[in-house]
Design a protein around this motif. Sequence first.
Motif, PDB file in Angstrom:
ATOM      1  N   GLY A   1       0.764  -1.246   0.000  1.00 44.85           N
ATOM      2  CA  GLY A   1       0.000   0.000   0.000  1.00 44.85           C
ATOM      3  C   GLY A   1       0.790   1.288   0.000  1.00 44.85           C
ATOM      4  O   GLY A   1       0.290   2.318   0.452  1.00 44.85           O
ATOM      5  N   PHE A   2       2.008   1.266  -0.535  1.00 41.18           N
ATOM      6  CA  PHE A   2       2.775   2.514  -0.627  1.00 41.18           C
ATOM      7  C   PHE A   2       3.707   2.450  -1.831  1.00 41.18           C
ATOM      8  O   PHE A   2       4.018   1.370  -2.339  1.00 41.18           O
ATOM      9  N   ALA A   3       4.149   3.615  -2.268  1.00 42.70           N
ATOM     10  CA  ALA A   3       5.107   3.694  -3.359  1.00 42.70           C
ATOM     11  C   ALA A   3       6.513   3.505  -2.783  1.00 42.70           C
ATOM     12  O   ALA A   3       6.813   4.009  -1.694  1.00 42.70           O
ATOM     13  N   TRP A   4       7.341   2.779  -3.525  1.00 41.05           N
ATOM     14  CA  TRP A   4       8.700   2.546  -3.074  1.00 41.05           C
ATOM     15  C   TRP A   4       9.618   2.517  -4.289  1.00 41.05           C
ATOM     16  O   TRP A   4       9.252   2.023  -5.356  1.00 41.05           O
ATOM     17  N   ALA A   5      10.810   3.060  -4.121  1.00 40.06           N
ATOM     18  CA  ALA A   5      11.868   2.972  -5.123  1.00 40.06           C
ATOM     19  C   ALA A   5      13.179   2.834  -4.360  1.00 40.06           C
ATOM     20  O   ALA A   5      13.322   3.372  -3.259  1.00 40.06           O
ATOM     21  N   PRO A   6      14.139   2.112  -4.943  1.00 43.31           N
ATOM     22  CA  PRO A   6      15.414   1.935  -4.229  1.00 43.31           C
ATOM     23  C   PRO A   6      16.153   3.259  -4.078  1.00 43.31           C
ATOM     24  O   PRO A   6      16.088   4.118  -4.939  1.00 43.31           O
ATOM     25  N   ILE A   7      16.821   3.387  -2.952  1.00 43.39           N
ATOM     26  CA  ILE A   7      17.676   4.541  -2.701  1.00 43.39           C
ATOM     27  C   ILE A   7      18.986   4.271  -3.418  1.00 43.39           C
ATOM     28  O   ILE A   7      19.637   3.258  -3.178  1.00 43.39           O
TER      29      ILE A   7
END
Length: 142
Positions: free
Chosen positions: A135-141
């Motif tokens: 339920g959230f947006a995620w992208a690698p750091i």
Amino acid sequence: MSELTTHAAAATDRGDLSTRTDIHDLVVEFYREVVFDEVLEPIFGEAAEVDWVQHIPKLIDYWCRILLGEGSSARSVAAVHRHLHQIEPIRAEHCDRWYLLWARSVDARWAGPIAEHAKAHAAALMAGMARHLFGFAWAPIM
């Protein structure tokens, strides 16, 4: 020789992920880090109570299919992770840590197009699970 030069020389000496043995070693080394990680161990060890003896071969098969094209069609990872999220909510910090440990495990021993694909697929997989299951947006750091 400086530390940077030594690291660059070591990076060029690494081979690519190219065999089932390589994938086995990557998966085992990565999950060895996970089980001792202060952020991830509570999720995998305490909440999910993962049976690593049964789970590791499935993970090796999954990554061999993704990276080497070996094996049959994979089972969906969604159901297992949806269930895990119901037991213990997965947060962005879990995704960040999982991907960081995965990328470090790849980079520690392998370099090349398949190693890059391993990291790219892991990032895409985690981003998709974060968006659709957690339920959230995620992208690698980076």
